[in-house]
Each structure stands twice: as C-alpha cells, then as structure tokens.
Design a protein around this motif. Structure first.
Motif, PDB file in Angstrom:
ATOM      1  N   THR A  64     -17.782  -9.060  18.490  1.00 42.52           N
ATOM      2  CA  THR A  64     -17.724  -9.236  19.931  1.00 42.52           C
ATOM      3  C   THR A  64     -16.574 -10.151  20.310  1.00 42.52           C
ATOM      4  O   THR A  64     -15.977 -10.803  19.457  1.00 42.52           O
ATOM      5  CB  THR A  64     -19.058  -9.778  20.474  1.00 42.52           C
ATOM      6  N   THR A  65     -16.282 -10.176  21.591  1.00 37.52           N
ATOM      7  CA  THR A  65     -15.255 -11.072  22.117  1.00 37.52           C
ATOM      8  C   THR A  65     -15.878 -11.957  23.172  1.00 37.52           C
ATOM      9  O   THR A  65     -16.788 -11.542  23.904  1.00 37.52           O
ATOM     10  CB  THR A  65     -14.095 -10.283  22.754  1.00 37.52           C
ATOM     11  N   VAL A  66     -15.394 -13.177  23.219  1.00 41.30           N
ATOM     12  CA  VAL A  66     -15.835 -14.113  24.259  1.00 41.30           C
ATOM     13  C   VAL A  66     -14.710 -15.128  24.466  1.00 41.30           C
ATOM     14  O   VAL A  66     -14.051 -15.533  23.515  1.00 41.30           O
ATOM     15  CB  VAL A  66     -17.174 -14.807  23.879  1.00 41.30           C
ATOM     16  N   ASN A  67     -14.476 -15.472  25.703  1.00 41.23           N
ATOM     17  CA  ASN A  67     -13.507 -16.510  26.007  1.00 41.23           C
ATOM     18  C   ASN A  67     -14.202 -17.859  25.895  1.00 41.23           C
ATOM     19  O   ASN A  67     -15.355 -17.998  26.317  1.00 41.23           O
ATOM     20  CB  ASN A  67     -12.955 -16.337  27.426  1.00 41.23           C
ATOM     21  N   VAL A  68     -13.501 -18.864  25.374  1.00 39.24           N
ATOM     22  CA  VAL A  68     -14.131 -20.177  25.194  1.00 39.24           C
ATOM     23  C   VAL A  68     -14.640 -20.740  26.510  1.00 39.24           C
ATOM     24  O   VAL A  68     -15.605 -21.509  26.519  1.00 39.24           O
ATOM     25  CB  VAL A  68     -13.190 -21.188  24.493  1.00 39.24           C
ATOM     26  N   GLU A 102     -13.326 -16.171  14.850  1.00 37.63           N
ATOM     27  CA  GLU A 102     -11.875 -16.210  14.720  1.00 37.63           C
ATOM     28  C   GLU A 102     -11.289 -16.543  16.087  1.00 37.63           C
ATOM     29  O   GLU A 102     -11.536 -15.838  17.063  1.00 37.63           O
ATOM     30  CB  GLU A 102     -11.337 -14.867  14.236  1.00 37.63           C
ATOM     31  N   LEU A 103     -10.540 -17.627  16.139  1.00 39.04           N
ATOM     32  CA  LEU A 103      -9.917 -18.057  17.382  1.00 39.04           C
ATOM     33  C   LEU A 103      -8.575 -17.355  17.540  1.00 39.04           C
ATOM     34  O   LEU A 103      -7.733 -17.406  16.645  1.00 39.04           O
ATOM     35  CB  LEU A 103      -9.718 -19.578  17.386  1.00 39.04           C
ATOM     36  N   VAL A 104      -8.406 -16.692  18.659  1.00 35.79           N
ATOM     37  CA  VAL A 104      -7.145 -16.031  18.977  1.00 35.79           C
ATOM     38  C   VAL A 104      -6.578 -16.757  20.190  1.00 35.79           C
ATOM     39  O   VAL A 104      -7.242 -16.872  21.215  1.00 35.79           O
ATOM     40  CB  VAL A 104      -7.351 -14.532  19.290  1.00 35.79           C
ATOM     41  N   ASP A 105      -5.370 -17.254  20.060  1.00 34.74           N
ATOM     42  CA  ASP A 105      -4.781 -18.057  21.115  1.00 34.74           C
ATOM     43  C   ASP A 105      -3.315 -17.670  21.284  1.00 34.74           C
ATOM     44  O   ASP A 105      -2.695 -17.161  20.360  1.00 34.74           O
ATOM     45  CB  ASP A 105      -4.886 -19.540  20.743  1.00 34.74           C
ATOM     46  N   ILE A 106      -2.790 -17.908  22.469  1.00 34.76           N
ATOM     47  CA  ILE A 106      -1.364 -17.707  22.706  1.00 34.76           C
ATOM     48  C   ILE A 106      -0.823 -18.953  23.395  1.00 34.76           C
ATOM     49  O   ILE A 106      -1.577 -19.762  23.937  1.00 34.76           O
ATOM     50  CB  ILE A 106      -1.071 -16.444  23.544  1.00 34.76           C
ATOM     51  N   GLU A 107       0.466 -19.090  23.388  1.00 35.62           N
ATOM     52  CA  GLU A 107       1.102 -20.220  24.051  1.00 35.62           C
ATOM     53  C   GLU A 107       0.841 -20.156  25.556  1.00 35.62           C
ATOM     54  O   GLU A 107       0.823 -19.070  26.143  1.00 35.62           O
ATOM     55  CB  GLU A 107       2.612 -20.198  23.794  1.00 35.62           C
TER      56      GLU A 107
END
Length: 129
Positions: A64-68, A102-107
């Motif tokens: 699943t996906t979830v925003n922090v 798994e944390l997915v982040d962008i600048e």
C-alpha cells in the motif's frame, strides 16, 4: 486493490471495484493505493485501511501507499509546518503493523516543480497546499 476507491476527485476518473471479488479470487498479493482515504458510500468499510485489515486477516498480503502526513501521530506536526490540517488519517497502530516500510522522498524543489506543473494536485488545490 479491487475495492471501492473513495470519493470522486475532480482531477481523476475513478473506477469502483468491489473488494469481495478480490476475496473470492484469493490472490497472494493486492496493491492498495492511498491507504488513508475514505471509501465510496456503500462500501463494506468506511476507510480503506479497514479493507486492508480485513484482507490481511484473510491471509492476503497487501502493498500500500500512504503519505506521512496521514499518520495520526504526525498530524499536529504536519499542520504546524504546512498550515494544512489533514482530515484523512490512519491510526498509528495500522502503520506499526507493517512488516516492511520503504520511504520514498524527493527534493522539496522537485516536489514544488511537480505541484506547479499540476502533476500532484489540480491547479486550484496547489494554492491550498
């Protein structure tokens, strides 16, 4: 994940599917996008994370996906930083039950560029965010 996908959003055409079909097929794995969202009216559960809990109970693995920003314990922090009160949240214990995160982040600049281009929200939502 084949389930009712939540309130219609002006930026997207959503197709509503029934979770019961997924339960009948008994797949090993289901992908559920936007864990914190509210399901469409008439769905089996009010919140999507409740569907995930049922799937897991039935032995079906879930990605699943979830925003922090949707984590209950971070709500006040997010609001103090962004000025945005997030309505749709998941209880921390739902997040804590994950076997893997798994944390997915962008600048930040890249995110602002994507938002300005309308790749994250519709134009009117960008101003609110």
């Amino acid at each position: 994940m084949p389930l009712a996908l939540g309130r219609p959003m002006p930026c997207c055409k959503l197709h509503i599917r029934q979770k019961s079909g997924a339960l009948e097929r008994r797949p090993q794995l289901i992908l559920v996008d936007e864990l914190a969202h509210t399901n469409a009216e008439g769905s089996r559960h009010i919140k999507r994370y409740q569907d995930v809990q049922e799937l897991l109970k039935d032995g079906i693995n879930v990605y699943t996906t979830v925003n922090v920003q949707h984590l209950e314990s971070l709500n006040d922090t997010v609001a103090s930083i962004t000025g945005v009160f997030v309505r749709e949240r998941i209880p921390d214990n739902v997040f804590d039950q994950a076997d893997q995160v798994e944390l997915v982040d962008i600048e930040p600049k890249d995110l602002l560029d994507r938002m300005a281009a309308g790749n994250v929200y519709q134009e009117q939502q960008v101003q609110q965010t």
